[in-house]
Scaffold this motif. Structure first.
Motif, PDB file in Angstrom:
ATOM      1  N   GLU A  90      31.591  40.466  43.922  1.00  0.00           N
ATOM      2  CA  GLU A  90      31.627  39.763  42.640  1.00  0.00           C
ATOM      3  C   GLU A  90      32.625  40.423  41.692  1.00  0.00           C
ATOM      4  OE1 GLU A  90      27.532  39.904  41.393  1.00  0.00           O
ATOM      5  OE2 GLU A  90      26.897  38.948  43.254  1.00  0.00           O
ATOM      6  N   LEU A  91      32.587  41.743  41.619  1.00  0.00           N
ATOM      7  CA  LEU A  91      33.541  42.461  40.767  1.00  0.00           C
ATOM      8  C   LEU A  91      34.972  42.267  41.261  1.00  0.00           C
ATOM      9  CD1 LEU A  91      31.648  45.829  40.131  1.00  0.00           C
ATOM     10  CD2 LEU A  91      31.866  43.859  38.593  1.00  0.00           C
ATOM     11  N   ALA A  92      35.154  42.312  42.578  1.00  0.00           N
ATOM     12  CA  ALA A  92      36.483  42.116  43.152  1.00  0.00           C
ATOM     13  C   ALA A  92      36.999  40.715  42.855  1.00  0.00           C
ATOM     14  CB  ALA A  92      36.444  42.355  44.663  1.00  0.00           C
ATOM     15  N   ALA A  93      36.128  39.714  42.933  1.00  0.00           N
ATOM     16  CA  ALA A  93      36.542  38.339  42.637  1.00  0.00           C
ATOM     17  C   ALA A  93      37.025  38.222  41.198  1.00  0.00           C
ATOM     18  CB  ALA A  93      35.398  37.365  42.900  1.00  0.00           C
TER      19      ALA A  93
ATOM     20  N   LEU B 127      33.492  33.269  44.195  1.00  0.00           N
ATOM     21  CA  LEU B 127      33.954  34.211  45.221  1.00  0.00           C
ATOM     22  C   LEU B 127      35.117  33.632  46.030  1.00  0.00           C
ATOM     23  CD1 LEU B 127      30.470  35.505  46.398  1.00  0.00           C
ATOM     24  CD2 LEU B 127      32.053  36.599  44.799  1.00  0.00           C
ATOM     25  N   GLY B 128      35.015  32.351  46.352  1.00  0.00           N
ATOM     26  CA  GLY B 128      36.141  31.699  47.034  1.00  0.00           C
ATOM     27  C   GLY B 128      37.357  31.612  46.146  1.00  0.00           C
ATOM     28  N   GLY B 129      37.121  31.426  44.849  1.00  0.00           N
ATOM     29  CA  GLY B 129      38.229  31.431  43.897  1.00  0.00           C
ATOM     30  C   GLY B 129      38.925  32.769  43.851  1.00  0.00           C
ATOM     31  N   GLY B 130      38.154  33.838  43.989  1.00  0.00           N
ATOM     32  CA  GLY B 130      38.758  35.171  44.048  1.00  0.00           C
ATOM     33  C   GLY B 130      39.660  35.318  45.257  1.00  0.00           C
ATOM     34  N   ALA B 131      39.179  34.851  46.406  1.00  0.00           N
ATOM     35  CA  ALA B 131      40.003  34.908  47.623  1.00  0.00           C
ATOM     36  C   ALA B 131      41.230  34.009  47.487  1.00  0.00           C
ATOM     37  CB  ALA B 131      39.176  34.504  48.833  1.00  0.00           C
TER      38      ALA B 131
END
Length: 121
Positions: A21-24, A82-86
């Motif tokens: 979550e933080l990475a995203a 999360l997918g948005g982060g990727a």
């Protein structure tokens, strides 16, 4: 495997989920600052995109979310954030990192949902 044996794995998976979550959020910010053509747009996208993700997450997907919808909507919100982060990592040109993040997010979510019913009993 007994319920007691599963708890450390579940806790480790939950820690991984928090780190994802933080990475995203960091990835969304990185993307926002990277795609902007001027400083004002960079600040707007670099701060605004993760802020929108935080609001979505806190309303629908957080453990103590204000509204706790059905699992299907929670998973949609998780997929968006999360997918948005990727996708954001992919958007800045880090294609391999984006694929790795996507695979880890999918595996983490699958493990969390597989263990959740066992822990509820």
């Amino acid at each position: 495997m007994t319920l007691i044996d599963r708890r450390p794995w579940y806790a480790a998976n939950e820690l991984l989920a928090f780190l994802l979550e933080l990475a995203a959020l960091a990835c969304l910010s990185w993307w926002g600052f990277s795609v902007a053509h001027d400083e004002a747009t960079g600040v707007l996208l670099g701060v605004g995109t993760p802020l929108v993700a935080i609001v979505l997450w806190s309303l629908f997907a957080a453990p103590k979310a204000r509204w706790r919808p059905r699992l299907s909507l929670v998973l949609v919100v998780k997929a968006v954030v999360l997918g948005g982060g990727a996708a954001a990592v992919y958007g800045v040109g880090e294609h391999v990192a984006a694929m790795v993040m996507a695979v880890v997010v999918i595996a983490n979510t699958a493990v969390a949902e597989a263990f959740r019913p066992a822990l509820a009993t």
